[in-house]
Design a protein around this motif. Structure first.
Motif, PDB file in Angstrom:
ATOM      1  N   GLN A  23       0.834  -1.210   0.000  1.00 28.03           N
ATOM      2  CA  GLN A  23       0.000   0.000   0.000  1.00 28.03           C
ATOM      3  C   GLN A  23       0.864   1.253   0.000  1.00 28.03           C
ATOM      4  N   ARG A  24       1.884   1.270   0.867  1.00 26.95           N
ATOM      5  CA  ARG A  24       2.756   2.448   0.954  1.00 26.95           C
ATOM      6  C   ARG A  24       3.507   2.677  -0.354  1.00 26.95           C
ATOM      7  N   ALA A  25       3.939   1.593  -0.995  1.00 25.76           N
ATOM      8  CA  ALA A  25       4.669   1.731  -2.252  1.00 25.76           C
ATOM      9  C   ALA A  25       3.795   2.376  -3.322  1.00 25.76           C
ATOM     10  N   GLN A  26       2.522   2.027  -3.335  1.00 28.19           N
ATOM     11  CA  GLN A  26       1.611   2.626  -4.313  1.00 28.19           C
ATOM     12  C   GLN A  26       1.344   4.087  -3.988  1.00 28.19           C
ATOM     13  N   LYS A  27       1.172   4.403  -2.709  1.00 29.11           N
ATOM     14  CA  LYS A  27       0.920   5.795  -2.312  1.00 29.11           C
ATOM     15  C   LYS A  27       2.116   6.687  -2.621  1.00 29.11           C
ATOM     16  N   LYS A  28       3.317   6.120  -2.533  1.00 27.06           N
ATOM     17  CA  LYS A  28       4.532   6.873  -2.849  1.00 27.06           C
ATOM     18  C   LYS A  28       4.755   7.010  -4.348  1.00 27.06           C
ATOM     19  N   GLY A  29       3.963   6.302  -5.141  1.00 25.41           N
ATOM     20  CA  GLY A  29       4.140   6.344  -6.585  1.00 25.41           C
ATOM     21  C   GLY A  29       5.297   5.497  -7.075  1.00 25.41           C
ATOM     22  N   LEU A  30       5.761   4.574  -6.241  1.00 27.13           N
ATOM     23  CA  LEU A  30       6.889   3.732  -6.606  1.00 27.13           C
ATOM     24  C   LEU A  30       6.458   2.494  -7.393  1.00 27.13           C
ATOM     25  N   THR A  31       5.183   2.149  -7.308  1.00 29.98           N
ATOM     26  CA  THR A  31       4.661   1.033  -8.090  1.00 29.98           C
ATOM     27  C   THR A  31       3.195   1.285  -8.408  1.00 29.98           C
ATOM     28  N   GLU A  32       2.750   0.681  -9.516  1.00 27.57           N
ATOM     29  CA  GLU A  32       1.338   0.696  -9.886  1.00 27.57           C
ATOM     30  C   GLU A  32       0.883  -0.752 -10.026  1.00 27.57           C
ATOM     31  N   ILE A  33      -0.250  -1.074  -9.421  1.00 25.84           N
ATOM     32  CA  ILE A  33      -0.806  -2.421  -9.512  1.00 25.84           C
ATOM     33  C   ILE A  33      -2.232  -2.301 -10.036  1.00 25.84           C
TER      34      ILE A  33
END
Length: 226
Positions: A23-33
């Motif tokens: 979740q944090r990775a997506q919020k940081k814009g580091l990954t898209e799923i």
């Protein structure tokens, strides 16, 4: 890093990607799923995506048309480094594979169900097949979540302590050493004195020795690969 996951059960993937590190990775814009419902690409009235297999035999087979339609739509929008099919007869996922794939940008993941998917999907579209172990699950969704988790945590900036991933089990071909935290003495069970000494070189030496011993006891096959 972007993941496009094709599945007949998108709801099964909501929870794994909505918490903690992912979740944090997506919020940081580091990954898209992005999760795509395969039934949206079915031309059947009942939105079915499976049929009886040619030649007889038990179990239904996922048909080629919905997968092909979804894959071709996504490929028209961007280039993919890999189109992955999660399959028990694929190469077994390990840390080395995760490290190698962590540099990729766009990945598509196909989740099978029932008896499997039409072989032509694998022949025409799939570039890599990955297994999470020598056992069979009800579908590819949980293996897909495992693969995504293993890769996302390696993206720089995802973990608050970026050195943490480098010291995980299997990163250097060994299992991780034992770890401890407070209290130093719990009902007579004490933390090893070396970890309280503040002597960093000796602590690292101890951890290395412990990692070798744990690997020798639990996964001697890893030492045989050296």
């Amino acid at each position: 890093m972007r993941f496009d996951i094709i599945t007949v059960l998108p709801g099964l993937l909501e929870s794994p990607f909505a918490h903690s590190i992912l979740q944090r990775a997506q919020k940081k814009g580091l990954t898209e799923i992005h999760v795509h419902n395969l039934r949206d690409y079915s031309t059947q009235k009942q939105k079915s995506v499976d049929d009886y297999q040619y030649g007889g035999g038990s179990g239904m087979v996922m048909t080629i048309e919905p997968f092909a339609a979804c894959i071709e739509k996504l490929k028209a929008e961007r280039e993919y480094d890999e189109i992955i099919f999660m399959s028990p007869d694929g190469e077994t996922l390990n840390q080395g594979i995760a490290n190698q794939m962590s540099g990729l940008k766009n990945m598509m993941i196909l989740c099978g169900h029932y008896k499997g998917i039409d072989q032509r999907i694998r022949d025409l579209f799939v570039t890599r097949e990955i297994s999470v172990g020598d056992y069979v699950l009800s579908g590819g969704e949980l293996p897909a979540a495992i693969l995504v988790d293993a890769l996302v945590r390696l993206i720089p900036g995802v973990l608050s302590d970026e050195t943490s991933a480098l010291s995980d089990s299997f990163q250097d071909g060994l299992l991780d050493a034992p770890v401890y935290t407070r209290p130093a003495d719990w009902k007579g069970h004490k933390v090893p004195d070396i970890l309280l000494s503040g002597n960093t070189p000796e602590i690292e030496k101890w951890r290395f020795e412990q990692a070798i011993e744990r690997t020798r006891q639990r996964r001697p096959d890893l030492l045989d690969e050296e």
